[in-house]
Design a protein around this motif. Sequence first.
Motif, mmCIF file in Angstrom:
data_model
loop_
_atom_site.group_PDB
_atom_site.id
_atom_site.type_symbol
_atom_site.label_atom_id
_atom_site.label_comp_id
_atom_site.label_asym_id
_atom_site.label_seq_id
_atom_site.Cartn_x
_atom_site.Cartn_y
_atom_site.Cartn_z
ATOM 1 N N ARG A 110 -7.141 7.979 -8.202
ATOM 2 C CA ARG A 110 -6.478 6.759 -8.677
ATOM 3 C C ARG A 110 -5.168 7.165 -9.348
ATOM 4 N NH1 ARG A 110 -7.634 3.286 -13.618
ATOM 5 N NH2 ARG A 110 -6.459 1.419 -13.140
ATOM 6 N N SER B 3 0.828 -1.207 0.000
ATOM 7 C CA SER B 3 0.000 0.000 0.000
ATOM 8 C C SER B 3 0.863 1.259 0.000
ATOM 9 C CB SER B 3 -0.933 -0.002 1.210
ATOM 10 O OG SER B 3 -0.169 -0.094 2.400
ATOM 11 N N PRO C 106 -6.066 11.150 -1.500
ATOM 12 C CA PRO C 106 -7.530 11.203 -1.377
ATOM 13 C C PRO C 106 -8.179 9.931 -1.929
ATOM 14 C CG PRO C 106 -6.691 13.283 -2.216
ATOM 15 C CD PRO C 106 -5.534 12.320 -2.188
ATOM 16 N N ALA C 107 -9.191 9.423 -1.230
ATOM 17 C CA ALA C 107 -9.834 8.150 -1.572
ATOM 18 C C ALA C 107 -10.336 8.096 -3.016
ATOM 19 C CB ALA C 107 -10.974 7.867 -0.610
ATOM 20 N N SER C 108 -10.789 9.212 -3.547
ATOM 21 C CA SER C 108 -11.349 9.223 -4.901
ATOM 22 C C SER C 108 -10.273 9.314 -5.987
ATOM 23 C CB SER C 108 -12.313 10.396 -5.053
ATOM 24 O OG SER C 108 -11.609 11.614 -4.856
ATOM 25 N N LYS D 69 -0.737 4.971 0.589
ATOM 26 C CA LYS D 69 -2.083 5.154 0.023
ATOM 27 C C LYS D 69 -2.982 5.976 0.937
ATOM 28 C CE LYS D 69 -2.502 1.352 -3.185
ATOM 29 N NZ LYS D 69 -3.276 0.195 -3.628
ATOM 30 N N ALA D 70 -2.764 5.914 2.235
ATOM 31 C CA ALA D 70 -3.574 6.681 3.187
ATOM 32 C C ALA D 70 -3.397 8.190 3.001
ATOM 33 C CB ALA D 70 -3.227 6.282 4.612
#
Length: 90
Positions: free
Chosen positions: A40, A15, A36-38, A32-33
């Motif tokens: 890629r 990750s 932002p979640a959105s 990855k944290a």
Amino acid sequence: MAVEGVFGGWALGKSFGFIRPDGGRPDVFLHKADVPASTRLQSGTRLSFRIERSIKGPRACDVMVIAHVAERSKQRSEVDPIVKTIFRPQ
């Protein structure tokens, strides 16, 4: 202070990955944290980020995408330049 650079890619099965900052600075760790979640990310994506010190070295935070890499599929006739150099037909 914001720094710009290019995302190198995610470590296989992990990750995290690394960003290569502009100007020849050493690569910066990216978890990855901290993305932002959105968002890629792909290898070659241009990013803006801040560098913070961690116990293990520089780490990217406040990561924002500047420009996504245009996705394209390689045709069979295309070969990476490094491969052409190593496997030059005789």
